[in-house]
Design an enzyme around this catalytic site. Structure first.
Site, mmCIF file in Angstrom:
data_model
loop_
_atom_site.group_PDB
_atom_site.id
_atom_site.type_symbol
_atom_site.label_atom_id
_atom_site.label_comp_id
_atom_site.label_asym_id
_atom_site.label_seq_id
_atom_site.Cartn_x
_atom_site.Cartn_y
_atom_site.Cartn_z
ATOM 1 N N ARG A 10 -13.626 43.547 -48.657
ATOM 2 C CA ARG A 10 -13.312 42.618 -49.496
ATOM 3 C C ARG A 10 -14.357 41.629 -49.609
ATOM 4 O O ARG A 10 -15.264 41.868 -48.819
ATOM 5 C CB ARG A 10 -11.976 41.684 -49.137
ATOM 6 C CG ARG A 10 -10.773 42.317 -49.260
ATOM 7 C CD ARG A 10 -9.638 41.475 -48.719
ATOM 8 N NE ARG A 10 -9.482 40.036 -49.413
ATOM 9 C CZ ARG A 10 -8.918 38.992 -48.962
ATOM 10 N NH1 ARG A 10 -8.317 38.971 -47.722
ATOM 11 N NH2 ARG A 10 -8.963 37.898 -49.864
ATOM 12 N N SER A 12 -14.613 37.903 -49.463
ATOM 13 C CA SER A 12 -14.539 36.661 -48.823
ATOM 14 C C SER A 12 -15.471 36.787 -47.839
ATOM 15 O O SER A 12 -15.953 37.810 -47.306
ATOM 16 C CB SER A 12 -13.077 36.578 -48.280
ATOM 17 O OG SER A 12 -12.833 37.241 -47.056
ATOM 18 N N THR A 128 -0.711 23.971 -43.075
ATOM 19 C CA THR A 128 -0.431 25.333 -42.732
ATOM 20 C C THR A 128 0.273 26.163 -43.893
ATOM 21 O O THR A 128 0.913 25.240 -44.524
ATOM 22 C CB THR A 128 -0.136 25.570 -41.679
ATOM 23 O OG1 THR A 128 0.022 27.068 -41.160
ATOM 24 C CG2 THR A 128 1.651 25.052 -41.416
ATOM 25 N N SER A 130 1.617 29.036 -42.999
ATOM 26 C CA SER A 130 2.355 29.994 -42.523
ATOM 27 C C SER A 130 3.565 29.727 -41.691
ATOM 28 O O SER A 130 3.937 28.609 -41.115
ATOM 29 C CB SER A 130 1.540 30.196 -41.144
ATOM 30 O OG SER A 130 2.259 31.016 -40.136
ATOM 31 N N LEU A 131 4.623 30.284 -42.193
ATOM 32 C CA LEU A 131 6.067 30.163 -41.564
ATOM 33 C C LEU A 131 6.032 30.143 -40.023
ATOM 34 O O LEU A 131 6.803 29.278 -39.421
ATOM 35 C CB LEU A 131 7.032 31.135 -42.095
ATOM 36 C CG LEU A 131 7.476 30.741 -43.434
ATOM 37 C CD1 LEU A 131 8.460 31.960 -43.865
ATOM 38 C CD2 LEU A 131 8.280 29.458 -43.463
ATOM 39 N N ARG A 132 5.358 31.147 -39.533
ATOM 40 C CA ARG A 132 5.274 31.145 -37.949
ATOM 41 C C ARG A 132 4.496 29.790 -37.338
ATOM 42 O O ARG A 132 5.144 29.049 -36.324
ATOM 43 C CB ARG A 132 4.257 32.274 -37.336
ATOM 44 C CG ARG A 132 3.951 32.236 -35.995
ATOM 45 C CD ARG A 132 3.114 33.366 -35.656
ATOM 46 N NE ARG A 132 1.915 33.444 -36.558
ATOM 47 C CZ ARG A 132 0.829 32.761 -36.289
ATOM 48 N NH1 ARG A 132 0.803 31.957 -35.101
ATOM 49 N NH2 ARG A 132 -0.433 32.644 -36.867
ATOM 50 N N GLY A 151 -5.787 29.339 -48.968
ATOM 51 C CA GLY A 151 -7.037 29.305 -49.479
ATOM 52 C C GLY A 151 -7.930 29.980 -48.288
ATOM 53 O O GLY A 151 -7.347 30.187 -47.197
ATOM 54 N N THR A 155 -12.256 26.865 -47.889
ATOM 55 C CA THR A 155 -11.324 26.032 -48.785
ATOM 56 C C THR A 155 -10.448 25.094 -48.066
ATOM 57 O O THR A 155 -10.373 23.806 -48.086
ATOM 58 C CB THR A 155 -10.629 26.888 -49.612
ATOM 59 O OG1 THR A 155 -11.414 27.805 -50.494
ATOM 60 C CG2 THR A 155 -9.584 25.986 -50.629
ATOM 61 N N ARG A 156 -9.904 25.619 -46.969
ATOM 62 C CA ARG A 156 -9.061 24.689 -46.180
ATOM 63 C C ARG A 156 -9.740 23.814 -45.492
ATOM 64 O O ARG A 156 -9.310 22.504 -45.218
ATOM 65 C CB ARG A 156 -8.308 25.625 -44.951
ATOM 66 C CG ARG A 156 -7.618 26.830 -45.815
ATOM 67 C CD ARG A 156 -6.521 27.430 -44.861
ATOM 68 N NE ARG A 156 -5.913 28.737 -45.501
ATOM 69 C CZ ARG A 156 -4.865 29.507 -45.200
ATOM 70 N NH1 ARG A 156 -4.350 28.802 -43.788
ATOM 71 N NH2 ARG A 156 -4.375 30.256 -45.654
#
Length: 299
Positions: A10, A12, A128, A130-132, A151, A155-156
């Site tokens: 990829r 990124s 975040t 993420s559900l975790r 992102g 980006t984050r």
């Protein structure tokens, strides 16, 4: 012998950093071969917003299917993926040709003002997607304001710096691999935040019927990491692990034994447990832990 090997990746920053790392390792082992990275744009890269909003579908295939197709078509010879992003089963004709050395699998906290997670003021905003991580945060600090954050790594971090976040959670491995380890405020131990299964590990994919590439990849394969990741991915499989499943686990080796710690959330309750077994038991270790956690859920 092939004179040139094409590595699919990829585009990124993290994906390219990981592919470059594998390329350099292979170049050291096979200086007579030319290695080249080919960037492949995936569905997930083209339309990240819609894919994130599709809560009924695993996101994993969105970031792999075009790369896997180029492997099957013979356009590329191998592909570098983050292990935690890979479905449990590869398409027919493709395999994991190597599991290289693993980076730190912990989650980390990055604070705007250098304050540790447990020292944040009441009501602070933490980002975040993420559900975790969300359920882990709610368990640790129910007073925090958890705000969606999407992102890539850069980006984050930019959103942390420029928007109303007091801190964000990310994987240590990604920050280390792109040279941003100095942004880490705090490494979170497993009892604070259980990592995603196989976090920090890489999955080097190739064609099953390509003995030369498989031999090349064997030079960077880490059999011990392969065994540990197999256990973690089995735990994920049992609980239907994916981008929308609040669960995590981690393996810790002691001699010939492995401690598997796991967490699963159901009805906003976080269930944690662990097992300590001979590493030779493999996937059965994950099955034992899953059974213990299910028994706790049903109590």
């Amino acid at each position: 012998m092939k004179k040139k090997i094409i590595i699919g990746s990829r585009g990124s920053i993290l994906a390219l950093a990981q592919s470059e790392m594998i390329k350099k390792r292979l170049e050291r082992n096979f200086p007579e071969i030319e290695f080249e990275i080919k960037v492949i744009v995936t569905s997930g890269d083209k339309d990240l917003v819609s894919n994130w909003n599709n809560s009924d579908t695993s996101l994993k295939s969105f970031f792999t299917k075009e790369i896997e197709q180029e492997l099957l078509d013979g356009v590329i010879d191998l592909a570098v993926h983050s292990m935690k992003d890979m479905p449990i089963v590869s398409p027919p004709g493709l395999i994991c040709g190597a599991t290289p050395d693993r980076e730190d699998n912990r989650d980390v906290f990055i604070s705007k003002l250098g304050v540790k997670l447990m020292d944040l003021p009441k009501g602070a905003t933490v980002g975040t997607s993420s559900l975790r991580r969300t359920m882990g945060l709610k368990n640790l600090r129910p007073d925090l304001n958890i705000k969606q954050l999407r992102g890539n790594i850069h980006t984050r971090l930019r959103k942390l710096d420029e928007e109303d976040y007091d801190g964000i959670l990310l994987a240590a491995a990604g920050l280390i691999r792109v040279g941003l380890e100095d942004r880490i405020t705090e490494y979170l131990d497993y009892d604070m935040m259980m990592p995603a299964p196989a976090q920090g590990a890489l999955y080097i994919q190739c064609r099953e019927k390509d003995p030369f590439i498989r031999e090349v990849l064997n030079s960077i394969h880490n059999e011990q990491i392969e065994k540990l990741v197999e256990i973690e991915r089995e735990f994920s499989k049992i609980f239907d692990g994916g981008c929308h499943t609040p669960m995590g686990c981690a393996t810790i080796t002691t001699g010939k034994k492995v401690l598997l710690k796991g967490v699963y959330c159901e009805n906003d309750i976080l269930y944690k447990d662990e097992v300590f077994e001979e590493i030779s038991e493999g996937k059965a270790i994950a099955q034992k832990l899953a059974k213990k956690i299910r028994e706790r859920i049903n109590d």
